[in-house]
Design a protein around this motif. Structure first.
Motif, mmCIF file in Angstrom:
data_model
loop_
_atom_site.group_PDB
_atom_site.id
_atom_site.type_symbol
_atom_site.label_atom_id
_atom_site.label_comp_id
_atom_site.label_asym_id
_atom_site.label_seq_id
_atom_site.Cartn_x
_atom_site.Cartn_y
_atom_site.Cartn_z
ATOM 1 N N LYS A 22 5.411 3.707 -17.059
ATOM 2 C CA LYS A 22 4.539 4.058 -15.935
ATOM 3 C C LYS A 22 3.351 3.114 -15.832
ATOM 4 N N ASP A 26 2.262 0.495 -13.014
ATOM 5 C CA ASP A 26 0.951 0.530 -12.356
ATOM 6 C C ASP A 26 0.425 -0.883 -12.120
ATOM 7 N N CYS A 100 6.508 10.133 -9.897
ATOM 8 C CA CYS A 100 6.005 8.753 -9.910
ATOM 9 C C CYS A 100 6.949 7.861 -9.109
ATOM 10 N N LEU A 107 10.507 6.938 -10.667
ATOM 11 C CA LEU A 107 10.653 6.540 -12.058
ATOM 12 C C LEU A 107 11.984 7.036 -12.616
ATOM 13 N N ARG A 573 1.453 10.435 -7.917
ATOM 14 C CA ARG A 573 1.416 10.824 -9.323
ATOM 15 C C ARG A 573 1.359 12.339 -9.483
#
Length: 657
Positions: A22, A26, A100, A107, A573
């Motif tokens: 994650k 970012d 996410c 994800l 998120r």
């Protein structure tokens, strides 16, 4: 078959693997990142295939979650004080990977479950990952960067049982307990549990409550039974967690990560300071022993050998396992319904376990709460040595072994000079050392290869917080953003950590990854090396502010501002955390410099720079009165943070007195 090309490969979809992936996304939202997970669901030890109904968390609710998505509160029926059933962690992690989204891709879509990694090699600066997918089809991938998040609780440490083939009954590790029928089967009425730590204790309790005849075998040649602490109430758990993560509380243990301040030198090197530390830890130990009442639980407990569960080593040294008790009747159940035996197993035969002292124990099943071994079997012995990973001592290159022996002997002298109380541990059993320790820089990075990192391989209580902190440092390491010291200096740093770990944590420390009391100061070091400071506070607040999830979004923003990102991530998120409201006002509070603090009262200015313990302790009440009208503390929420600080000061004052 041509290997599939990706930018970053992550081995493991547990807490650490998810956090590492994650944060890397970012910063690099458009990269081709893939997570390879052996199990069929995410979560690692917390995945839905491994949890069972009586499996509880060890951290209080509100601390066992990522910083940017709150976990919904479980029903009260599924909570015991501040702990809750592990299945809610499984559900939370499943929701998190769906929430996410980077570059229009969840994800979860970047996770390949059922992929069993069997071999990892490196050719021409590219990692080649070989394995089988969930259909058993051989697959290969290649990636210039690799994150190993396979963790410490993936591969069971199964005991060698001479004659196991003759036993004919189930032998089940705690990892597979939830999928077994041991509790429900009428053919299994006599259960023997092996092991001495928390996982064994849970197995013993569950079987006893299910009406089984339970024998708990703890090795005679071992570190002894674990330290089991009753789970505190919800309010006490939150307070205990907060106090336990204060920087000032970290000074109450001889830690390599503490700053070498006058206070640290006073506690660690002066007779008065050492007596203060000894008294603090002895008081804690007396409370734990009092809760267990090992010597006075009546005749039934005495016949069952209940007194054998008394820890063999002082709690301070943490030479044995430890854990929270998540049941109000745990000790009573064990004392009255479980036979405790402390002896080594000679061999097993059909339906029976023969101990070395001649005892025979009938058993319809053997349950193993015998711990884990690091999940690193996809590396060759040469790779393990080059990367600084544990391997059998006999396979380690002689020249490398001699170099590290020399460095660690010198480091040991440094450790004993700084922490004299570590020179004389009490009489204890030391497990035979069969493997080399971890020798990673900051327990994450190999010394001579910056294309690979290991996250989740340090033993710290709260893995959510650890995972997010390590993810930030690991990303910087892979991207070459960290200005590292010369190789020889880093070797000395690693040797110093290994030497300290052995002295501080005895058998557990021999593994080179034990950081049970260093959560705050270890993560401080990671951020200091990155030049990040938004998690720090001014003056007294810095020592008396507990770890907060709200620090991590600020650190994430500070990192991106300092080091940049490929492109802003398109990411949702999930719901905001419970504590995000008012984060701007809190940032104003914590970032006030000393001139602003002086507005509270001239009295604070007078104690600036003195470091007077008496002034600090006696000023706490005055501080509480003074801040009620100070603008940054005007909101009720901010006032609550101030009150937490003042309670911490008063607690510290009582300890000092």
């Amino acid at each position: 078959m041509e290997p599939e090309q990706i930018d970053v490969a992550v081995i493991g979809a547990g807490i650490s693997g998810i956090a590492a992936a994650k944060f890397y996304l970012d910063v690099h939202s458009d990269c081709k990142l893939l997570i390879l997970e052996r199990d069929r669901s995410v979560g690692g030890v917390w995945n839905s295939e491994r949890v069972y109904d009586t499996f509880y968390t060890q951290s209080p609710f509100g601390t066992w979650e990522f910083s940017d998505m709150a976990m919904p509160r479980p029903p009260e029926a599924d909570m015991y004080n501040a702990s809750f059933k592990a299945k809610y962690t499984s559900q939370y992690l499943e929701s998190f990977v769906d929430s996410c989204v980077y570059a229009g891709k969840k994800l979860r879509e970047r996770i390949r479950c059922g992929f069993d990694v069997q071999e990892i090699t490196k050719r021409d600066d590219v990692w080649i990952i070989s394995g089988h997918d969930q259909k058993g089809v051989p697959r290969k991938l290649k990636s210039p960067k690799l994150v190993v998040a396979s963790g410490l609780t993936s591969v069971p440490n199964m005991p060698f049982l001479l004659g196991q083939g003759k036993f004919q009954n189930p032998v089940v590790h705690q990892k597979d307990f939830g999928k077994s029928d041991v509790l429900s089967s009428s053919a299994v009425m006599r259960v023997t549990v092996l092991g001495a730590a928390k996982s064994a204790a849970d197995l013993v309790y569950d079987c006893a409550k299910a009406g089984k005849a339970v024998t708990w075998i703890i090795r005679r040649t071992g570190t002894g039974p674990g330290v089991f602490v009753p789970s505190p109430s919800a309010r006490s758990a939150s307070a205990s967690y907060s106090v336990g993560t204060l920087r000032v509380f970290a000074t109450l243990t001889p830690s390599l990560f503490n700053s070498q301040s006058w206070w640290d030198r006073f506690l660690q090197r002066s007779p008065i300071g050492q007596r203060l530390l000894t008294k603090t830890w002895n008081d804690l130990e007396r409370k734990v022993l009092r809760d267990g009442s090992f010597d006075n639980r009546g005749e039934v407990a005495k016949r069952n050998g209940f007194e054998k569960l008394k820890p063999h080593s002082p709690i301070f040294w943490q030479n044995q396992g430890a854990g929270l008790i998540n049941r109000p009747d745990f000790w009573d159940t064990i004392a009255t319904k479980v036979r405790v035996v402390q002896q080594d197993i000679g061999q097993v035969d059909k339906g029976v376990i023969r101990l070395k002292d001649g005892q025979e124990i009938p058993a319809d099943a053997i349950l193993c709460g015998t711990g884990w071994v690091p999940s690193l079997n996809f590396f060759s012995h040469d790779q393990l040595a080059k990367l600084g990973l544990p391997q059998p001592i006999g396979t380690y290159p002689i020249e490398e072994a001699d170099m590290w022996t020399s460095l660690e002997q010198e480091a040991d002298r440094v450790v004993l000079d700084r922490f004299p109380m570590l020179a004389n541990p009490p009489e204890h059993y030391r497990e035979p050392v069969t493997h080399t320790p971890y020798r990673l820089y900051n327990s994450i990075g190999p010394l001579q290869d910056h294309s690979i990192v290991f996250v989740g391989h340090a033993m710290i209580a709260n893995y959510f917080h650890l995972a997010e902190c390590q993810a930030i440092w690991a990303t910087a390491y892979l991207d070459g953003k960290i200005e590292l010291p010369p190789l020889e200096e880093r070797r000395k740093t690693v040797a110093l950590f290994v030497a300290w770990c052995r002295r501080r944590y005895l058998s557990n420390g021999d593994r080179g990854h034990w950081l049970a009391s260093e959560q705050r100061t270890y993560t401080d070091r990671l951020f200091d090396q990155l030049g990040l400071s938004s998690h720090r506070r001014f003056w007294l607040w810095d020592s008396f502010t507990p770890i907060s999830k709200n620090d991590l979004p600020r650190l994430r923003a500070e990192y991106i501002k300092r080091y940049g990102q490929d492109s802003p991530p398109i990411a949702h998120r999930g719901p905001a955390t419970r504590n995000n409201a008012g984060s701007v006002s809190r940032r104003l509070v914590w970032n006030w410099n000393w001139r602003n603090v002086s507005k509270i009262s001239p009295q604070l200015r007078r104690i600036q720079g003195r470091g007077s313990l008496r002034n600090i302790c006696t000023s706490s009440t005055f501080l509480q009165r003074s801040t009620s009208n100070f603008p940054p503390f005007s909101s009720a929420r901010s006032q609550k943070h101030a009150e937490t600080l003042f309670r911490s000061v008063e607690l510290f004052a009582r300890c000092a007195r």
